[in-house]
Design an enzyme around this catalytic site. Structure first.
Site, PDB file in Angstrom:
ATOM      1  N   GLY A  50       0.870  -1.166   0.000  1.00 23.94           N
ATOM      2  CA  GLY A  50       0.000   0.000   0.000  1.00 23.94           C
ATOM      3  C   GLY A  50       0.905   1.212   0.000  1.00 23.94           C
ATOM      4  O   GLY A  50       1.842   1.288  -0.781  1.00 23.94           O
ATOM      5  N   GLU A  51       0.669   2.106   0.925  1.00 25.56           N
ATOM      6  CA  GLU A  51       1.506   3.297   1.043  1.00 25.56           C
ATOM      7  C   GLU A  51       2.139   3.268   2.430  1.00 25.56           C
ATOM      8  O   GLU A  51       1.444   3.427   3.435  1.00 25.56           O
ATOM      9  CB  GLU A  51       0.620   4.532   0.833  1.00 25.56           C
ATOM     10  CG  GLU A  51       1.365   5.734   0.349  1.00 25.56           C
ATOM     11  CD  GLU A  51       2.278   5.430  -0.835  1.00 25.56           C
ATOM     12  OE1 GLU A  51       3.503   5.620  -0.681  1.00 25.56           O
ATOM     13  OE2 GLU A  51       1.778   5.006  -1.893  1.00 25.56           O
ATOM     14  N   SER A  52       3.448   3.064   2.475  1.00 26.45           N
ATOM     15  CA  SER A  52       4.087   2.822   3.780  1.00 26.45           C
ATOM     16  C   SER A  52       3.962   4.023   4.719  1.00 26.45           C
ATOM     17  O   SER A  52       3.832   3.830   5.932  1.00 26.45           O
ATOM     18  CB  SER A  52       5.550   2.423   3.606  1.00 26.45           C
ATOM     19  OG  SER A  52       6.250   3.404   2.886  1.00 26.45           O
ATOM     20  N   CYS A  79       5.882  -5.610  -0.036  1.00 23.13           N
ATOM     21  CA  CYS A  79       6.028  -4.272  -0.615  1.00 23.13           C
ATOM     22  C   CYS A  79       6.058  -3.202   0.490  1.00 23.13           C
ATOM     23  O   CYS A  79       7.025  -3.162   1.247  1.00 23.13           O
ATOM     24  CB  CYS A  79       4.945  -4.049  -1.648  1.00 23.13           C
ATOM     25  SG  CYS A  79       5.463  -2.844  -2.864  1.00 23.13           S
ATOM     26  N   ARG A  99      12.630   2.940  -0.367  1.00 27.96           N
ATOM     27  CA  ARG A  99      11.291   3.117  -0.941  1.00 27.96           C
ATOM     28  C   ARG A  99      11.374   3.557  -2.399  1.00 27.96           C
ATOM     29  O   ARG A  99      12.232   4.344  -2.747  1.00 27.96           O
ATOM     30  CB  ARG A  99      10.534   4.228  -0.220  1.00 27.96           C
ATOM     31  CG  ARG A  99      10.113   3.939   1.151  1.00 27.96           C
ATOM     32  CD  ARG A  99       9.227   5.079   1.636  1.00 27.96           C
ATOM     33  NE  ARG A  99       8.001   5.141   0.861  1.00 27.96           N
ATOM     34  CZ  ARG A  99       7.245   6.223   0.757  1.00 27.96           C
ATOM     35  NH1 ARG A  99       7.603   7.337   1.347  1.00 27.96           N
ATOM     36  NH2 ARG A  99       6.144   6.187   0.051  1.00 27.96           N
ATOM     37  N   ILE A 127       4.999  -3.068  -7.922  1.00 30.82           N
ATOM     38  CA  ILE A 127       4.314  -1.775  -8.026  1.00 30.82           C
ATOM     39  C   ILE A 127       5.076  -0.770  -7.169  1.00 30.82           C
ATOM     40  O   ILE A 127       5.038  -0.854  -5.946  1.00 30.82           O
ATOM     41  CB  ILE A 127       2.847  -1.893  -7.557  1.00 30.82           C
ATOM     42  CG1 ILE A 127       2.118  -2.981  -8.352  1.00 30.82           C
ATOM     43  CG2 ILE A 127       2.134  -0.540  -7.710  1.00 30.82           C
ATOM     44  CD1 ILE A 127       0.733  -3.303  -7.842  1.00 30.82           C
ATOM     45  N   ARG A 128       5.747   0.122  -7.819  1.00 30.72           N
ATOM     46  CA  ARG A 128       6.606   1.091  -7.103  1.00 30.72           C
ATOM     47  C   ARG A 128       7.335   0.378  -5.960  1.00 30.72           C
ATOM     48  O   ARG A 128       7.255   0.763  -4.800  1.00 30.72           O
ATOM     49  CB  ARG A 128       5.786   2.284  -6.607  1.00 30.72           C
ATOM     50  CG  ARG A 128       5.286   3.130  -7.786  1.00 30.72           C
ATOM     51  CD  ARG A 128       4.746   4.456  -7.327  1.00 30.72           C
ATOM     52  NE  ARG A 128       3.640   4.267  -6.411  1.00 30.72           N
ATOM     53  CZ  ARG A 128       3.493   4.933  -5.267  1.00 30.72           C
ATOM     54  NH1 ARG A 128       4.386   5.811  -4.896  1.00 30.72           N
ATOM     55  NH2 ARG A 128       2.454   4.728  -4.523  1.00 30.72           N
ATOM     56  N   HIS A 163       4.098  -8.298  -5.094  1.00 32.67           N
ATOM     57  CA  HIS A 163       2.748  -8.542  -4.565  1.00 32.67           C
ATOM     58  C   HIS A 163       2.254  -9.953  -4.898  1.00 32.67           C
ATOM     59  O   HIS A 163       1.511 -10.128  -5.870  1.00 32.67           O
ATOM     60  CB  HIS A 163       1.770  -7.534  -5.183  1.00 32.67           C
ATOM     61  CG  HIS A 163       1.917  -6.147  -4.659  1.00 32.67           C
ATOM     62  ND1 HIS A 163       1.140  -5.666  -3.632  1.00 32.67           N
ATOM     63  CD2 HIS A 163       2.734  -5.140  -5.019  1.00 32.67           C
ATOM     64  CE1 HIS A 163       1.471  -4.404  -3.383  1.00 32.67           C
ATOM     65  NE2 HIS A 163       2.445  -4.066  -4.210  1.00 32.67           N
ATOM     66  N   GLU A 165      -0.039 -11.520  -3.570  1.00 32.77           N
ATOM     67  CA  GLU A 165      -1.499 -11.589  -3.398  1.00 32.77           C
ATOM     68  C   GLU A 165      -2.244 -11.136  -4.648  1.00 32.77           C
ATOM     69  O   GLU A 165      -3.462 -11.294  -4.733  1.00 32.77           O
ATOM     70  CB  GLU A 165      -1.928 -10.755  -2.174  1.00 32.77           C
ATOM     71  CG  GLU A 165      -1.987  -9.247  -2.366  1.00 32.77           C
ATOM     72  CD  GLU A 165      -0.619  -8.544  -2.435  1.00 32.77           C
ATOM     73  OE1 GLU A 165       0.424  -9.244  -2.442  1.00 32.77           O
ATOM     74  OE2 GLU A 165      -0.603  -7.310  -2.502  1.00 32.77           O
TER      75      GLU A 165
HETATM   76  N1  GLN Z   1       6.065   2.666  -2.792  1.00 33.96           N
HETATM   77  C1  GLN Z   1       5.158   2.308  -1.772  1.00 33.96           C
HETATM   78  C2  GLN Z   1       5.610   2.861  -0.433  1.00 33.96           C
HETATM   79  O1  GLN Z   1       6.647   3.384  -0.318  1.00 33.96           O
HETATM   80  C3  GLN Z   1       5.009   0.821  -1.679  1.00 33.96           C
HETATM   81  C4  GLN Z   1       4.288   0.375  -2.893  1.00 33.96           C
HETATM   82  C5  GLN Z   1       3.501  -0.865  -2.700  1.00 33.96           C
HETATM   83  O2  GLN Z   1       3.273  -1.317  -1.587  1.00 33.96           O
HETATM   84  N2  GLN Z   1       3.043  -1.381  -3.797  1.00 33.96           N
HETATM   85  O3  GLN Z   1       4.884   2.773   0.501  1.00 33.96           O
END
Ligand code: GLN
Length: 188
Positions: A50-52, A79, A99, A127-128, A163, A165
């Protein structure tokens, strides 16, 4: 263990529903965790992507950061979840993670990964994705991409830069449940 393992998924933000589905498919009972007391009695915990920064803030707000530090069972961070367990966050795994090291959203990609001990590749969805910058001596690398570790294990903590999942391949969730089952029988 004769019963199904009870696994929590940190459900503050991110891909927690997808992990819950994958864990159920792999044979676990799943609990969504939003409060510290929901960790009680769990055999394992997944920290999703998600977004850390968001997950870190919400976890601190609800007191889940300390609660997770005190959780003794196996933990699987994917992630953003891998960022959360590293040395500079919850400190559960002896890793340093960078990150967004693969660039911006457009740099998201898929790649076939070679899993140790398996012939069939695992489709990794990145994903990123975070990148592992440093690993401690006790950390085992379970899969690499272009020579860099993307699936690792530090004792009871499993981390993935991608990911698992988001694919129908449940092999990595099954490996995590094996860790959970082993840890539960040791404690029993
Ligand atoms: N780039 C996101 C972060 O720094 C992580 C991306 C992800 O969980 N797919 O939180």
């Amino acid at each position: 263990m004769n019963r199904r393992p009870r696994v929590g998924v940190l459900a503050l933000q991110g891909a927690f529903r997808e992990h819950a589905r994958a864990l159920r498919a792999a044979g676990a009972d799943v609990v969504e965790v939003r409060l510290p007391e929901q960790l009680d009695g769990l055999d394992g915990l997944v920290i999703p992507g998600g977004e850390s920064t968001t997950i870190t803030k919400l976890a601190a707000l609800y007191g889940l950061d300390d609660a997770i530090r005190g959780f003794e069972g196996p933990v699987f961070g994917t992630c953003a979840g891998m960022i959360l367990v590293d040395r500079s966050h919850l400190g559960l795994a002896d890793l340093e993670v960078d990150r967004n090291a693969y660039g911006r959203q457009v740099a998201s990609f898929e790649a076939d990964l070679e899993l140790n001990g398996e012939e069939r590749p695992f489709r990794g969805v990145f994903i990123r994705a975070p990148r592992v910058r440093d690993v401690g001596p006790g950390v085992e690398v379970l899969a690499e991409l272009d020579g860099e570790p993307v699936l690792l294990r530090d004792g009871r903590v499993l981390v993935a830069a991608f990911h698992p999942e988001l694919t129908d391949d449940s092999r990595i969730h099954e490996r995590f449940l094996e860790l959970v089952t082993e840890a539960t029988s040791v404690r029993a």
